[in-house]
Design a protein around this motif. Structure first.
Motif, mmCIF file in Angstrom:
data_model
loop_
_atom_site.group_PDB
_atom_site.id
_atom_site.type_symbol
_atom_site.label_atom_id
_atom_site.label_comp_id
_atom_site.label_asym_id
_atom_site.label_seq_id
_atom_site.Cartn_x
_atom_site.Cartn_y
_atom_site.Cartn_z
ATOM 1 N N ASP A 154 -84.051 -21.257 -26.715
ATOM 2 C CA ASP A 154 -83.320 -20.835 -25.175
ATOM 3 C C ASP A 154 -83.897 -21.933 -24.141
ATOM 4 O O ASP A 154 -84.848 -23.040 -24.854
ATOM 5 N N ARG A 155 -83.676 -21.604 -23.116
ATOM 6 C CA ARG A 155 -84.017 -22.477 -22.413
ATOM 7 C C ARG A 155 -84.969 -22.781 -22.249
ATOM 8 O O ARG A 155 -86.226 -24.214 -21.019
ATOM 9 N N THR A 156 -86.080 -21.468 -21.933
ATOM 10 C CA THR A 156 -87.462 -21.934 -21.945
ATOM 11 C C THR A 156 -88.164 -22.646 -22.741
ATOM 12 O O THR A 156 -89.084 -22.989 -22.635
ATOM 13 N N GLN A 157 -88.257 -22.067 -24.158
ATOM 14 C CA GLN A 157 -88.894 -23.375 -24.531
ATOM 15 C C GLN A 157 -88.872 -24.416 -24.899
ATOM 16 O O GLN A 157 -88.949 -25.713 -24.960
ATOM 17 N N ASP A 158 -87.282 -24.964 -24.260
ATOM 18 C CA ASP A 158 -86.566 -26.699 -24.170
ATOM 19 C C ASP A 158 -87.713 -26.819 -22.917
ATOM 20 O O ASP A 158 -87.800 -28.212 -22.914
ATOM 21 N N ARG A 159 -88.179 -26.020 -21.685
ATOM 22 C CA ARG A 159 -88.920 -26.670 -19.774
ATOM 23 C C ARG A 159 -90.088 -26.451 -20.619
ATOM 24 O O ARG A 159 -90.387 -27.423 -21.378
ATOM 25 N N ILE A 160 -90.823 -25.773 -21.830
ATOM 26 C CA ILE A 160 -92.010 -25.972 -22.023
ATOM 27 C C ILE A 160 -92.093 -26.717 -23.104
ATOM 28 O O ILE A 160 -93.485 -27.922 -22.736
ATOM 29 N N LEU A 161 -91.596 -26.949 -23.921
ATOM 30 C CA LEU A 161 -91.293 -28.487 -25.127
ATOM 31 C C LEU A 161 -91.378 -29.978 -24.448
ATOM 32 O O LEU A 161 -91.698 -30.268 -24.624
ATOM 33 N N ARG A 162 -90.964 -29.677 -23.162
ATOM 34 C CA ARG A 162 -90.798 -31.072 -22.440
ATOM 35 C C ARG A 162 -91.358 -31.444 -21.678
ATOM 36 O O ARG A 162 -91.369 -32.794 -21.502
ATOM 37 N N ASN A 163 -92.027 -30.553 -21.459
ATOM 38 C CA ASN A 163 -93.561 -30.356 -20.027
ATOM 39 C C ASN A 163 -94.555 -31.019 -21.932
ATOM 40 O O ASN A 163 -95.511 -31.816 -21.217
ATOM 41 N N VAL A 210 -87.994 -23.963 -32.593
ATOM 42 C CA VAL A 210 -89.321 -23.382 -32.214
ATOM 43 C C VAL A 210 -88.421 -21.927 -30.682
ATOM 44 O O VAL A 210 -87.280 -21.982 -29.717
ATOM 45 N N CYS A 211 -89.055 -21.082 -31.087
ATOM 46 C CA CYS A 211 -89.108 -19.809 -30.100
ATOM 47 C C CYS A 211 -90.446 -19.263 -29.519
ATOM 48 O O CYS A 211 -91.053 -20.299 -29.477
ATOM 49 N N THR A 212 -90.063 -18.412 -28.547
ATOM 50 C CA THR A 212 -91.035 -17.803 -28.026
ATOM 51 C C THR A 212 -92.488 -17.676 -29.000
ATOM 52 O O THR A 212 -93.970 -18.208 -28.793
ATOM 53 N N GLY A 213 -92.896 -16.919 -29.629
ATOM 54 C CA GLY A 213 -94.008 -15.676 -30.777
ATOM 55 C C GLY A 213 -93.546 -16.211 -31.773
ATOM 56 O O GLY A 213 -94.637 -16.348 -32.173
ATOM 57 N N ASN A 214 -92.349 -17.026 -32.537
ATOM 58 C CA ASN A 214 -92.720 -17.157 -34.149
ATOM 59 C C ASN A 214 -92.333 -16.457 -34.861
ATOM 60 O O ASN A 214 -92.775 -16.167 -35.651
ATOM 61 N N ILE A 215 -92.063 -15.047 -34.268
ATOM 62 C CA ILE A 215 -91.225 -13.764 -35.645
ATOM 63 C C ILE A 215 -90.067 -14.003 -35.469
ATOM 64 O O ILE A 215 -89.524 -12.279 -36.246
ATOM 65 N N CYS A 216 -88.696 -13.884 -34.847
ATOM 66 C CA CYS A 216 -88.032 -12.814 -34.509
ATOM 67 C C CYS A 216 -86.790 -14.253 -35.105
ATOM 68 O O CYS A 216 -85.812 -14.655 -36.144
ATOM 69 N N ARG A 217 -86.782 -15.057 -33.962
ATOM 70 C CA ARG A 217 -85.508 -16.372 -33.899
ATOM 71 C C ARG A 217 -85.709 -17.364 -34.356
ATOM 72 O O ARG A 217 -84.894 -18.247 -35.000
ATOM 73 N N SER A 218 -86.578 -17.969 -34.224
ATOM 74 C CA SER A 218 -86.971 -19.359 -34.937
ATOM 75 C C SER A 218 -87.472 -19.235 -36.612
ATOM 76 O O SER A 218 -86.593 -20.626 -37.076
ATOM 77 N N PRO A 219 -88.032 -18.285 -37.165
ATOM 78 C CA PRO A 219 -87.949 -18.145 -38.593
ATOM 79 C C PRO A 219 -86.305 -17.684 -39.239
ATOM 80 O O PRO A 219 -86.773 -18.707 -40.166
ATOM 81 N N MET A 220 -85.383 -17.107 -38.217
ATOM 82 C CA MET A 220 -84.507 -17.275 -39.058
ATOM 83 C C MET A 220 -83.374 -18.097 -39.009
ATOM 84 O O MET A 220 -83.130 -18.835 -40.203
ATOM 85 N N ALA A 221 -83.827 -18.947 -38.320
ATOM 86 C CA ALA A 221 -82.654 -20.219 -37.746
ATOM 87 C C ALA A 221 -83.941 -21.267 -39.099
ATOM 88 O O ALA A 221 -83.071 -22.191 -40.237
#
Length: 175
Positions: A101-110, A19-30
């Motif tokens: 990143d830590r932003t997604q970490d906070r969001i998903l944990r919430n 999971v990343c922010t918009g699912n068009i850069c980092r998370s699809p690569m991962a």
């Protein structure tokens, strides 16, 4: 790290989402990098990978052309990706939620409603001792091709470390 509910069989694969922010850069690569590692190891029937974003801005869109180009330069095919937004209801069907990143970490944990679901959330770089102090994989969206290539390198190294930890447990559960 120990992996939750690691007793896969062909009917219940170990399920990982990036999971990343918009699912068009980092998370699809991962997603593609780990899927490639899993497939090449012969464990494809035992592990599934997917990806999503925390935001809905790009739902239905293809991956960023720079991400697709960076992936292609290293032999991955990102052309079939379509962005989607993470749904908190998915927690029940996931074994590991890997955030970039830590932003997604906070969001998903919430968004998680139980401690069990919160425990599924892990930062990608936390799997790689050399990169763990960085915490975050930088978002290349507002940058250039060079950062996309650099980010992909970070993702490849961290996913190799994740795979190194995950594969023995998966293989043991396949006996």
């Amino acid at each position: 790290m120990s992996f939750p509910s690691l007793s896969p069989d062909e009917s219940t694969p170990f399920r990982i989402i990036f999971v990343c922010t918009g699912n068009i850069c980092r998370s699809p690569m991962a997603e593609l990098v780990l899927r490639d590692l899993i497939t090449r190891s012969g464990l494809g029937r035992l592990v599934t990978t997917s990806s999503a974003g925390t935001g809905d801005w790009h739902v239905g869109e293809q991956a960023d052309t720079r991400a697709v180009a960076a992936l292609a330069a290293r032999g991955y095919d990102g052309s079939h990706h379509r962005a989607r937004q993470f749904d908190p209801a998915w927690f029940a069907d996931l074994d590991l939620v890997v955030v970039l990143d830590r932003t997604q970490d906070r969001i998903l944990r919430n968004w998680a409603t139980t401690d069990k679901d919160r425990d599924k959330v892990r930062l990608l770089l936390s799997f790689d001792p050399d990169q763990a102090p960085l915490s975050d994989v930088p978002d290349p969206y507002y940058s250039d091709d060079a950062l996309f290539a650099s980010v992909l390198g970070m993702i490849e190294r961290a996913n190799q470390a994740l795979f190194t930890q995950l594969a023995p447990a998966i293989r043991q559960g396949d006996r």
